[in-house]
Design a protein around this motif. Structure first.
Motif, PDB file in Angstrom:
ATOM      1  N   PHE A  72       0.835  -1.207   0.000  1.00 25.20           N
ATOM      2  CA  PHE A  72       0.000   0.000   0.000  1.00 25.20           C
ATOM      3  C   PHE A  72       0.867   1.253   0.000  1.00 25.20           C
ATOM      4  CE2 PHE A  72      -2.218   3.350   2.398  1.00 25.20           C
ATOM      5  CZ  PHE A  72      -3.282   3.551   1.535  1.00 25.20           C
ATOM      6  N   LEU A  73       1.936   1.237   0.807  1.00 22.10           N
ATOM      7  CA  LEU A  73       2.846   2.391   0.830  1.00 22.10           C
ATOM      8  C   LEU A  73       3.553   2.564  -0.519  1.00 22.10           C
ATOM      9  CD1 LEU A  73       4.391   1.965   4.396  1.00 22.10           C
ATOM     10  CD2 LEU A  73       2.645   3.620   3.668  1.00 22.10           C
ATOM     11  N   ALA A  74       3.950   1.465  -1.125  1.00 19.31           N
ATOM     12  CA  ALA A  74       4.594   1.540  -2.435  1.00 19.31           C
ATOM     13  C   ALA A  74       3.621   2.041  -3.494  1.00 19.31           C
ATOM     14  CB  ALA A  74       5.136   0.162  -2.836  1.00 19.31           C
ATOM     15  N   PHE A  75       2.344   1.657  -3.375  1.00 16.87           N
ATOM     16  CA  PHE A  75       1.319   2.128  -4.310  1.00 16.87           C
ATOM     17  C   PHE A  75       1.157   3.645  -4.212  1.00 16.87           C
ATOM     18  CE2 PHE A  75      -3.160   3.279  -4.933  1.00 16.87           C
ATOM     19  CZ  PHE A  75      -3.302   2.928  -6.260  1.00 16.87           C
ATOM     20  N   ARG A  76       1.157   4.161  -3.004  1.00 15.52           N
ATOM     21  CA  ARG A  76       0.969   5.609  -2.817  1.00 15.52           C
ATOM     22  C   ARG A  76       2.192   6.403  -3.250  1.00 15.52           C
ATOM     23  NH1 ARG A  76      -2.556   7.649   1.941  1.00 15.52           N
ATOM     24  NH2 ARG A  76      -1.693   9.468   0.958  1.00 15.52           N
ATOM     25  N   ARG A  77       3.381   5.875  -3.029  1.00 19.85           N
ATOM     26  CA  ARG A  77       4.603   6.636  -3.326  1.00 19.85           C
ATOM     27  C   ARG A  77       5.093   6.464  -4.752  1.00 19.85           C
ATOM     28  NH1 ARG A  77       7.881   5.391   2.202  1.00 19.85           N
ATOM     29  NH2 ARG A  77       6.583   6.682   3.536  1.00 19.85           N
ATOM     30  N   ARG A  78       5.048   5.250  -5.285  1.00 20.40           N
ATOM     31  CA  ARG A  78       5.652   4.982  -6.585  1.00 20.40           C
ATOM     32  C   ARG A  78       4.676   4.560  -7.660  1.00 20.40           C
ATOM     33  NH1 ARG A  78      10.376   1.190  -4.504  1.00 20.40           N
ATOM     34  NH2 ARG A  78       8.491   0.169  -3.824  1.00 20.40           N
ATOM     35  N   GLY A  79       3.415   4.406  -7.341  1.00 21.31           N
ATOM     36  CA  GLY A  79       2.433   4.090  -8.368  1.00 21.31           C
ATOM     37  C   GLY A  79       1.883   2.676  -8.269  1.00 21.31           C
ATOM     38  N   ALA A  80       0.921   2.412  -9.146  1.00 19.87           N
ATOM     39  CA  ALA A  80       0.191   1.150  -9.111  1.00 19.87           C
ATOM     40  C   ALA A  80       1.084  -0.047  -9.452  1.00 19.87           C
ATOM     41  CB  ALA A  80      -0.991   1.207 -10.074  1.00 19.87           C
ATOM     42  N   ALA A  81       1.978   0.102 -10.401  1.00 23.74           N
ATOM     43  CA  ALA A  81       2.824  -1.028 -10.807  1.00 23.74           C
ATOM     44  C   ALA A  81       3.708  -1.487  -9.649  1.00 23.74           C
ATOM     45  CB  ALA A  81       3.676  -0.651 -12.011  1.00 23.74           C
ATOM     46  N   ALA A  82       4.318  -0.566  -8.943  1.00 21.27           N
ATOM     47  CA  ALA A  82       5.183  -0.924  -7.817  1.00 21.27           C
ATOM     48  C   ALA A  82       4.366  -1.548  -6.688  1.00 21.27           C
ATOM     49  CB  ALA A  82       5.930   0.306  -7.311  1.00 21.27           C
ATOM     50  N   GLY A  83       3.183  -1.008  -6.423  1.00 22.22           N
ATOM     51  CA  GLY A  83       2.333  -1.560  -5.369  1.00 22.22           C
ATOM     52  C   GLY A  83       1.879  -2.974  -5.686  1.00 22.22           C
ATOM     53  N   MET A  84       1.514  -3.221  -6.933  1.00 22.51           N
ATOM     54  CA  MET A  84       1.077  -4.561  -7.316  1.00 22.51           C
ATOM     55  C   MET A  84       2.231  -5.562  -7.258  1.00 22.51           C
ATOM     56  SD  MET A  84      -1.812  -3.747 -10.252  1.00 22.51           S
ATOM     57  CE  MET A  84      -0.846  -4.393 -11.494  1.00 22.51           C
ATOM     58  N   ARG A  85       3.414  -5.115  -7.597  1.00 22.82           N
ATOM     59  CA  ARG A  85       4.570  -6.016  -7.540  1.00 22.82           C
ATOM     60  C   ARG A  85       4.879  -6.411  -6.098  1.00 22.82           C
ATOM     61  NH1 ARG A  85       9.305  -5.940 -11.527  1.00 22.82           N
ATOM     62  NH2 ARG A  85       7.439  -5.515 -12.692  1.00 22.82           N
ATOM     63  N   VAL A  86       4.848  -5.459  -5.172  1.00 23.26           N
ATOM     64  CA  VAL A  86       5.105  -5.764  -3.765  1.00 23.26           C
ATOM     65  C   VAL A  86       3.982  -6.651  -3.211  1.00 23.26           C
ATOM     66  CG1 VAL A  86       5.387  -4.766  -1.461  1.00 23.26           C
ATOM     67  CG2 VAL A  86       6.472  -3.685  -3.415  1.00 23.26           C
ATOM     68  N   ALA A  87       2.740  -6.418  -3.629  1.00 22.62           N
ATOM     69  CA  ALA A  87       1.623  -7.256  -3.176  1.00 22.62           C
ATOM     70  C   ALA A  87       1.807  -8.698  -3.674  1.00 22.62           C
ATOM     71  CB  ALA A  87       0.302  -6.682  -3.674  1.00 22.62           C
ATOM     72  N   ALA A  88       2.302  -8.865  -4.887  1.00 21.80           N
ATOM     73  CA  ALA A  88       2.537 -10.210  -5.418  1.00 21.80           C
ATOM     74  C   ALA A  88       3.574 -10.940  -4.571  1.00 21.80           C
ATOM     75  CB  ALA A  88       2.982 -10.131  -6.873  1.00 21.80           C
ATOM     76  N   TRP A  89       4.667 -10.264  -4.222  1.00 28.22           N
ATOM     77  CA  TRP A  89       5.677 -10.883  -3.366  1.00 28.22           C
ATOM     78  C   TRP A  89       5.116 -11.167  -1.970  1.00 28.22           C
ATOM     79  CZ3 TRP A  89       9.986 -13.138  -4.713  1.00 28.22           C
ATOM     80  CH2 TRP A  89      10.609 -12.774  -5.900  1.00 28.22           C
ATOM     81  N   ALA A  90       4.260 -10.294  -1.475  1.00 28.87           N
ATOM     82  CA  ALA A  90       3.716 -10.447  -0.128  1.00 28.87           C
ATOM     83  C   ALA A  90       2.774 -11.646  -0.022  1.00 28.87           C
ATOM     84  CB  ALA A  90       2.976  -9.174   0.273  1.00 28.87           C
ATOM     85  N   LEU A  91       2.116 -12.029  -1.079  1.00 28.54           N
ATOM     86  CA  LEU A  91       1.180 -13.150  -1.045  1.00 28.54           C
ATOM     87  C   LEU A  91       1.876 -14.514  -1.112  1.00 28.54           C
ATOM     88  CD1 LEU A  91      -1.650 -11.722  -3.309  1.00 28.54           C
ATOM     89  CD2 LEU A  91      -1.668 -11.998  -0.820  1.00 28.54           C
ATOM     90  N   LEU A  92       3.133 -14.550  -1.473  1.00 30.27           N
ATOM     91  CA  LEU A  92       3.839 -15.818  -1.632  1.00 30.27           C
ATOM     92  C   LEU A  92       3.966 -16.647  -0.350  1.00 30.27           C
ATOM     93  CD1 LEU A  92       6.595 -14.992  -4.251  1.00 30.27           C
ATOM     94  CD2 LEU A  92       4.473 -16.263  -4.561  1.00 30.27           C
ATOM     95  N   PRO A  93       4.225 -16.082   0.841  1.00 32.52           N
ATOM     96  CA  PRO A  93       4.313 -16.932   2.034  1.00 32.52           C
ATOM     97  C   PRO A  93       3.024 -17.701   2.339  1.00 32.52           C
ATOM     98  CG  PRO A  93       5.301 -14.811   2.489  1.00 32.52           C
ATOM     99  CD  PRO A  93       4.653 -14.711   1.147  1.00 32.52           C
ATOM    100  N   VAL A  94       1.873 -17.056   2.240  1.00 29.44           N
ATOM    101  CA  VAL A  94       0.600 -17.737   2.491  1.00 29.44           C
ATOM    102  C   VAL A  94       0.349 -18.777   1.403  1.00 29.44           C
ATOM    103  CG1 VAL A  94      -1.896 -17.413   2.552  1.00 29.44           C
ATOM    104  CG2 VAL A  94      -0.426 -15.907   3.845  1.00 29.44           C
ATOM    105  N   ALA A  95       0.684 -18.451   0.167  1.00 31.29           N
ATOM    106  CA  ALA A  95       0.501 -19.410  -0.919  1.00 31.29           C
ATOM    107  C   ALA A  95       1.383 -20.637  -0.704  1.00 31.29           C
ATOM    108  CB  ALA A  95       0.821 -18.749  -2.257  1.00 31.29           C
ATOM    109  N   ALA A  96       2.613 -20.444  -0.248  1.00 32.32           N
ATOM    110  CA  ALA A  96       3.509 -21.572   0.014  1.00 32.32           C
ATOM    111  C   ALA A  96       2.971 -22.448   1.138  1.00 32.32           C
ATOM    112  CB  ALA A  96       4.904 -21.067   0.350  1.00 32.32           C
ATOM    113  N   TYR A  97       2.399 -21.839   2.152  1.00 33.46           N
ATOM    114  CA  TYR A  97       1.818 -22.611   3.255  1.00 33.46           C
ATOM    115  C   TYR A  97       0.606 -23.407   2.783  1.00 33.46           C
ATOM    116  CZ  TYR A  97      -0.542 -23.808   7.570  1.00 33.46           C
ATOM    117  OH  TYR A  97      -1.176 -24.497   8.572  1.00 33.46           O
ATOM    118  N   LEU A  98      -0.294 -22.759   2.051  1.00 34.51           N
ATOM    119  CA  LEU A  98      -1.537 -23.408   1.633  1.00 34.51           C
ATOM    120  C   LEU A  98      -1.301 -24.540   0.628  1.00 34.51           C
ATOM    121  CD1 LEU A  98      -3.862 -20.282   1.332  1.00 34.51           C
ATOM    122  CD2 LEU A  98      -3.831 -22.009   3.158  1.00 34.51           C
ATOM    123  N   THR A  99      -0.277 -24.440  -0.206  1.00 37.35           N
ATOM    124  CA  THR A  99      -0.026 -25.476  -1.210  1.00 37.35           C
ATOM    125  C   THR A  99       0.875 -26.597  -0.700  1.00 37.35           C
ATOM    126  OG1 THR A  99       1.869 -24.265  -2.083  1.00 37.35           O
ATOM    127  CG2 THR A  99      -0.278 -23.867  -3.135  1.00 37.35           C
ATOM    128  N   GLY A 100       1.463 -26.431   0.459  1.00 39.82           N
ATOM    129  CA  GLY A 100       2.377 -27.444   0.983  1.00 39.82           C
ATOM    130  C   GLY A 100       3.804 -27.265   0.497  1.00 39.82           C
TER     131      GLY A 100
END
Length: 167
Positions: free
Chosen positions: A24-52
């Motif tokens: 969210f902070l990256a979205f506000r400071r650097r734009g939508a592309a940077a915010g979406m990229r950080v959100a994609a990286w942020a979702l990986l730990p939960v995805a790794a847990y849920l998929t085994g």
């Protein structure tokens, strides 16, 4: 510590929530592309847990750490590394010896390469006069006439190559 002794769901959820705040902070400071990229990286730990995949990554990491520690602290492994180095040295030396033997079998003299000529061969260049160029005083070399006639950037290099007998 084993894989089952760690509470992975709260850990992965906490890392994901922290990453989403940063996105969210990256979205506000650097734009939508940077915010979406950080959100994609942020979702990986939960995805790794849920998929085994998290347990597979744990197993891979534990295996690599076990291998490295056994490599560093085991003298038997170091003797294996030394034997591998000796094998590589023997292979390289035998390649040099084989190449020398093949050169001698072809009839080359030892110490001289067959590809390097002893003296440059002077070949006449077709289409040029042996004397001075037309309209040029007899005192100036023919190279100046060739340089004058050539307008490209490589005329100096061509002149040097012609003087050396390389066409």
């Amino acid at each position: 510590m084993t894989f089952d002794q760690i509470a992975w769901l709260p850990l992965c959820a906490g890392v994901t929530i922290a990453g989403l705040v940063l996105s969210f902070l990256a979205f506000r400071r650097r734009g939508a592309a940077a915010g979406m990229r950080v959100a994609a990286w942020a979702l990986l730990p939960v995805a790794a847990y849920l998929t085994g995949a998290l347990q597979a990554l744990w197993t891979i990491g534990a295996t690599v750490v076990g291998f490295v520690t056994s490599l560093i602290f085991n003298p038997v492994v170091w003797s294996g590394v030394a034997v591998t180095g000796l094998a590589v040295v023997l292979f390289v030396v035998s390649g040099f010896m084989r190449g020398r033997k093949l050169r001698l079998a072809r009839g080359d003299k030892p110490g001289k390469s067959a590809e390097a000529p002893t003296a440059p061969q002077q070949r006449p260049v077709t289409g040029q006069k042996a004397g001075p160029a037309a309209g040029q005083p007899a005192g100036k070399p023919a190279v100046a006439a060739a340089k004058k006639n050539n307008d490209d950037d490589f005329s100096d290099i061509e002149d040097i190559l012609k003087r050396r007998g390389i066409s």
